[in-house]
Enzyme design. Structure first.
Site, mmCIF file in Angstrom:
data_model
loop_
_atom_site.group_PDB
_atom_site.id
_atom_site.type_symbol
_atom_site.label_atom_id
_atom_site.label_comp_id
_atom_site.label_asym_id
_atom_site.label_seq_id
_atom_site.Cartn_x
_atom_site.Cartn_y
_atom_site.Cartn_z
ATOM 1 N N ASP A 141 39.386 30.089 43.724
ATOM 2 C CA ASP A 141 40.002 31.261 44.349
ATOM 3 C C ASP A 141 40.659 32.144 43.298
ATOM 4 O OD1 ASP A 141 42.550 31.827 46.923
ATOM 5 O OD2 ASP A 141 40.726 32.953 46.397
ATOM 6 N N LYS A 144 36.890 36.512 40.514
ATOM 7 C CA LYS A 144 35.592 36.184 41.120
ATOM 8 C C LYS A 144 34.483 36.018 40.085
ATOM 9 C CE LYS A 144 38.266 36.283 44.371
ATOM 10 N NZ LYS A 144 38.969 34.989 44.595
ATOM 11 N N ASP A 169 36.323 30.497 47.826
ATOM 12 C CA ASP A 169 36.812 31.562 48.700
ATOM 13 C C ASP A 169 36.133 32.887 48.318
ATOM 14 O OD1 ASP A 169 39.999 33.224 49.328
ATOM 15 O OD2 ASP A 169 38.317 32.815 50.671
ATOM 16 N N ASN A 170 36.091 33.835 49.238
ATOM 17 C CA ASN A 170 35.690 35.221 48.970
ATOM 18 C C ASN A 170 34.247 35.424 48.547
ATOM 19 O OD1 ASN A 170 38.751 34.994 47.370
ATOM 20 N ND2 ASN A 170 38.520 36.158 49.270
ATOM 21 N N GLU A 199 41.244 37.396 54.812
ATOM 22 C CA GLU A 199 42.582 37.049 55.291
ATOM 23 C C GLU A 199 43.288 38.242 55.926
ATOM 24 O OE1 GLU A 199 41.434 36.268 52.283
ATOM 25 O OE2 GLU A 199 42.666 37.025 50.681
HETATM 26 N N1 CL4 Z 1 40.793 32.151 34.584
HETATM 27 C C1 CL4 Z 1 41.936 31.966 35.266
HETATM 28 N N2 CL4 Z 1 42.702 30.884 35.043
HETATM 29 C C2 CL4 Z 1 43.835 30.708 35.743
HETATM 30 N N3 CL4 Z 1 44.296 31.559 36.693
HETATM 31 C C3 CL4 Z 1 43.562 32.640 36.919
HETATM 32 C C4 CL4 Z 1 42.356 32.896 36.243
HETATM 33 N N4 CL4 Z 1 41.839 34.056 36.708
HETATM 34 C C5 CL4 Z 1 42.701 34.522 37.642
HETATM 35 N N5 CL4 Z 1 43.738 33.676 37.763
HETATM 36 C C6 CL4 Z 1 44.835 33.791 38.730
HETATM 37 O O1 CL4 Z 1 44.254 33.598 40.016
HETATM 38 C C7 CL4 Z 1 44.690 34.620 40.902
HETATM 39 C C8 CL4 Z 1 43.600 35.623 41.086
HETATM 40 C C9 CL4 Z 1 42.941 35.690 42.223
HETATM 41 C C10 CL4 Z 1 41.849 36.716 42.402
HETATM 42 N N6 CL4 Z 1 41.624 36.866 43.829
HETATM 43 C C11 CL4 Z 1 41.187 38.023 44.304
HETATM 44 O O2 CL4 Z 1 40.909 38.964 43.565
HETATM 45 C C12 CL4 Z 1 41.067 38.167 45.780
HETATM 46 C C13 CL4 Z 1 40.887 39.462 46.273
HETATM 47 C C14 CL4 Z 1 40.791 39.646 47.650
HETATM 48 N N7 CL4 Z 1 40.607 40.981 48.135
HETATM 49 O O3 CL4 Z 1 40.567 41.940 47.309
HETATM 50 O O4 CL4 Z 1 40.470 41.186 49.369
HETATM 51 C C15 CL4 Z 1 40.879 38.578 48.549
HETATM 52 C C16 CL4 Z 1 41.045 37.293 48.034
HETATM 53 O O5 CL4 Z 1 41.119 36.203 48.872
HETATM 54 C C17 CL4 Z 1 41.125 37.072 46.659
HETATM 55 O O6 CL4 Z 1 41.263 35.773 46.217
HETATM 56 C C18 CL4 Z 1 45.895 35.250 40.224
HETATM 57 O O7 CL4 Z 1 47.047 34.512 40.528
HETATM 58 C C19 CL4 Z 1 45.501 35.148 38.758
HETATM 59 O O8 CL4 Z 1 46.610 35.190 37.911
HETATM 60 MG MG MG Z 2 40.826 34.387 47.808
#
Ligand code: CL4
Ligand code: MG
Length: 215
Positions: A141, A144, A169-170, A199
């Site tokens: 999650d 993406k 997810d997603n 969500e």
């Molecule tokens: N390589 C990595 N290692 C560790 N942590 C990492 C990481 N890459 C991202 N993160 C962390 O994971 C989360 C990102 C989620 C992206 N979800 C999304 O972009 C997202 C967008 C929508 N949406 O736009 O509707 C809906 C959703 O359910 C979503 O999960 C943030 O807390 C970010 O800091």
């Molecule tokens: Mg998500």
């Protein structure tokens, strides 16, 4: 300066949820995100599907990629039996700090190992640092475009073995086309789509469950 959205989510938990009651933490976040401010938690509808997969797998070791505020971490950890744990990776220190407090409020800190750092950096250390043989369940999650490279990295590191379940997810919104194509076409995965909604909205989204069949 204005508070951040994760800070406002934490405040909702601290004012509305009961310490030591994970369900009240989940309910408080869902209520806040449905009626006050949308946030990218897996949410209640997809969260119920996540719950059913956790109950079906009854995992001993879970990996979560992308903690954010800890909403899905709490959903997963509340269903784990004694001795089982979820390792959750989060590279944003501000989000990690909020998530730690949300997890603590729910009283589940003994079942959670929150690791601050990037998945690409930490996955190669999982065996050595945490004594993980293989993950029973991986919940994806995070960003993406990281789903596919991190899945391949987990395979290379021997952290995905016969029977490991990947739950992503997603896969529709925002979408993870390269990941979907990979797990759906690979002879090594048995993949199925759980149709749901993004969500707190009426837009379509869903979870993809992929079981590794072994080499
Ligand atoms: N390589 C990595 N290692 C560790 N942590 C990492 C990481 N890459 C991202 N993160 C962390 O994971 C989360 C990102 C989620 C992206 N979800 C999304 O972009 C997202 C967008 C929508 N949406 O736009 O509707 C809906 C959703 O359910 C979503 O999960 C943030 O807390 C970010 O800091
Ligand atoms: Mg998500």
């Amino acid at each position: 300066t204005r508070t951040s959205r994760p800070q406002r989510i934490l405040k909702a938990v601290q004012t509305k949820a009961t310490v030591g009651d994970p369900q009240s933490v989940i309910t408080a976040i869902d209520h806040f995100c449905r009626h006050r401010e949308w946030a990218m938690n897996v949410g209640d509808e997809k969260g119920s599907i996540l719950d059913s997969v956790v109950n079906e797998v009854s995992p001993v070791t879970v990996l979560e990629l992308g903690t954010y505020c800890g909403y899905s971490t709490v959903r997963i950890a509340r269903l784990l039996p004694p001795g089982a744990c979820v390792i959750t990776l989060e590279f944003n220190p501000d989000y990690a700090a909020i998530a730690r407090q949300v997890i603590k409020w729910s009283g589940l800190e003994d079942k959670v190992q929150l690791v601050e750092g990037a998945s690409g950096d930490w996955i190669p250390w999982m065996k050595e640092h945490f004594g993980v043989q293989a993950f029973d369940l991986v919940f994806l999650d995070h960003w993406k475009e990281r789903y596919l490279p991190d899945t391949k990295l987990l395979e290379e590191c021997g952290l995905i073995q016969k029977g490991t379940v990947l739950l992503a997810d997603n896969v529709i919104c925002p979408g993870t086309p390269d990941y979907l194509e990979y797990v759906r076409n690979s002879p090594h995965y048995n993949s199925q789509y759980y149709r749901s909604h993004l969500e707190y909205t009426k837009a379509e989204d869903g979870l993809e469950k992929s079981v590794f069949l072994g080499y």
